[in-house]
Design an enzyme around this catalytic site. Sequence first.
Site, PDB file in Angstrom:
ATOM      1  N   GLU A 115       0.865  -1.186   0.000  1.00 32.07           N
ATOM      2  CA  GLU A 115       0.000   0.000   0.000  1.00 32.07           C
ATOM      3  C   GLU A 115       0.901   1.236   0.000  1.00 32.07           C
ATOM      4  OE1 GLU A 115      -3.707   0.290   1.695  1.00 32.07           O
ATOM      5  OE2 GLU A 115      -3.793  -1.736   2.499  1.00 32.07           O
ATOM      6  N   GLU A 138      -1.801  -1.186  13.380  1.00 38.28           N
ATOM      7  CA  GLU A 138      -3.069  -1.011  12.672  1.00 38.28           C
ATOM      8  C   GLU A 138      -4.231  -1.576  13.495  1.00 38.28           C
ATOM      9  OE1 GLU A 138      -3.124  -3.080   8.938  1.00 38.28           O
ATOM     10  OE2 GLU A 138      -4.806  -1.879   8.192  1.00 38.28           O
TER      11      GLU A 138
HETATM   12  C1  BGC Z   1      -5.445   1.071   4.792  1.00 39.84           C
HETATM   13  C2  BGC Z   1      -6.100   1.946   5.818  1.00 39.84           C
HETATM   14  C3  BGC Z   1      -7.148   2.719   5.077  1.00 39.84           C
HETATM   15  C4  BGC Z   1      -8.179   1.691   4.720  1.00 39.84           C
HETATM   16  C5  BGC Z   1      -9.411   2.215   4.120  1.00 39.84           C
HETATM   17  C6  BGC Z   1      -6.475   0.062   4.403  1.00 39.84           C
HETATM   18  O1  BGC Z   1      -6.044  -0.902   3.546  1.00 39.84           O
HETATM   19  O2  BGC Z   1      -4.272   0.512   5.239  1.00 39.84           O
HETATM   20  O3  BGC Z   1      -5.354   2.525   6.741  1.00 39.84           O
HETATM   21  O4  BGC Z   1      -7.655   3.838   5.673  1.00 39.84           O
HETATM   22  O5  BGC Z   1      -7.633   0.668   3.923  1.00 39.84           O
HETATM   23  O6  BGC Z   1     -10.413   1.597   4.632  1.00 39.84           O
END
Ligand code: BGC
Length: 723
Positions: free
Chosen positions: A348, A608
């Site tokens: 990401e 997270e």
């Molecule tokens: C990210 C998050 C992001 C989210 C959206 C994820 O894959 O890592 O931090 O805000 O997707 O829902």
Amino acid sequence: MGGRTMEFQAKWIRTSEDIGGVCPVFRKGWKTEKKVERATLYLTALGVYEAHLNGKRVGNYVLAPGWTAYDKRLQYQEYDITDLVGKKNELTVTLGKGWFRSPMPGWQDTSDKLQRMGRPGGILGEVHIVYMDGSEEVIVTDQSWIWGESRIRFSEIYDGEFCDDTFVTKEWNTVKEFEWSKEILIPQEGEEIREQEVVTAKSVFRTPAGEMVVDFGQEITGYVEFTVDAHAGDRIHILHGEVLDAEGNFYNANYRSAKAEINYICSEGTQTWHPALTFFGFRYLLLDEFPGEATPEQFRGIAVYSNIRKTGEIRTSDPALNQLISNIFWGQRGNFLDVPTDCPQRDERLGWTGDAQVFTKTASYNFDVERFFTKWLHDLAADQMENGAVGHVVPDYLVGGNASAAWADAATICPWQIYQTYGNPQILKDQFASMKKWVDYVTNHTTTPYLWTGGEHFGDWLGLDAPQGSYKGSSREDFIASAFYAHSTELVIKAGRVIGEDVKTYEALHEKIVETFRNTYPEYGTQTEHILAVQFGLAEDCQKTADALAQMIRNDGCQMRTGFVGTPYILHVLSNYGYTDLAYTLLCRKEYPSWLYAVGKGATTIWEHWDGIMENGEFWSTDMNSFNHYAYGSVADWIYEQAAGIRVVEEHPGFEKAWIQPKPGDQLEWLGASIETRHGKISSRWTHTDGAIRYEIVTPVPAQIVIGKKEYAVGPGSYIFWE
Ligand code: BGC
């Protein structure tokens, strides 16, 4: 910001043939006969570059030209190279794919992404020389340059870098000029990306699985520099990881498709090297192949991030809390690499708007991020769709994402916060059209007037009250969306008033939203629904709603049930309505779910998931489990604003005046915080001593100090109070 945009005479140049993943190096030689007064290099790239003049690195900028909404805005850099210029000169520029041609994001294979990956890499630059005799010379990228393959055989953001140190460029060819817009060029606008801290390796050890692993003791974003004594042809293969698994073995399944690896072919003798055109998020290295017995002295972890200056400080009597604070700061360092990213390791590393929105206040107290956010918000506006929709990520590399409440609201929340913290209305002037466009988007797309219904949202993302198998908490999505619609409209009104815009329509709209909201949602279900109703002033009776929230939290065993949307505000709502004790109980709680749970599990950055590593030592999951995700680090703004009590007075932004109202907690012996504001450093500290509380406050600006129930209007100075 950034100054005047230059008119480039130069041509975009690239390799004359496709060399796959190999990084090309572009080269130009010239002689300087006369005495040089001043020489300047202007350079940019479609990709990321590193330039050398006469064998010396030009500037300290890593991963230049940074990451912007490339189709509309591309920064060029300006370097003073006067001291590097000689009689005989050779300028080389090595080019990596960078963000420009990266397979971002890892989980989508859209035609847009393929098109991005397939577009040409290239450079554009000019050397301007002013001679002592007043004459000038300009050397530009054009057909006179040559290119060859460099020893960097591969480099890319997700997958890492491969360097063959034995490789010598033998073949040099004429470059190809090509057409690419020069209209998109802008002077450097954000902070430079730089090498910052150097973290030494703490240990090198063999895991139960028999693998050699290096531990830096701290998760960082950047790269490792290693020194090795080797024979030509010896190979090095290194993988990066954030945590060890339950057995103590190397683990990086959570990087998903990002290979995040280093390959290196040694030359003869002692050599030191680090990747230069990519970065990694890591605490551990797996030495899959490495010549000889590795020792910690051979490895230095180099933290790379935007050149933001640390302005905030928090210290407490609780070592666990201090570790949390350290994790929050490191989480910011690790995710402020030119763009505020969700995480720095897996496939990401994107500028998720929701994450940024949640963290902006904390970010702006911890570090001076005015320039950083100004650039990013310009990209947000640049990538905002015609109809006003704001993407999930900025720069917008996701295709087909509908605007989501609390994510797209970064368009209003971030500029307002940057204005509040730093006091410069320019950011509001720059963003006002974008802010309005965002609110208008909701007005035009809702299925119910004065609410936002019918959208597609992330909800209270990762809420602890999520139904089994869902990432979204139980709060109603239309409720959250409508609450943020109200909030964003309010921010448009406030911003408009500051910069003298007519906001009557938005005032009327806001009134209507609040009225409709109250009629539609007379009751609140979840913790997050209570929190939003109070935080955004939507509840008819905020005290009663806060009372109900406190009761709910107690009924839940003094535990949060919130996600991305509710968590940043929960402690604020509690302590604003008389529940400071409960706020401290949540902050200082050590069991799951809590901020300190991860600290107990050895976290060095913010996770997270509250239980990224579960109580039994197993991982929450492999596919969504980052150990460096700053969002929940937003709790720091509660510590600055409530625990230490340092607050901006809205009408006097930038701490031109301060509101200082510390709220001590019995759970701690003492707590102190400071913020270096545009008007000097404000600090506040309280200590429990023999049944009394001693407050030490230093303010460089006039302040309203509130100690318990007493209020004092003071001028700049140092103050001590007892309670
Ligand atoms: C990210 C998050 C992001 C989210 C959206 C994820 O894959 O890592 O931090 O805000 O997707 O829902």
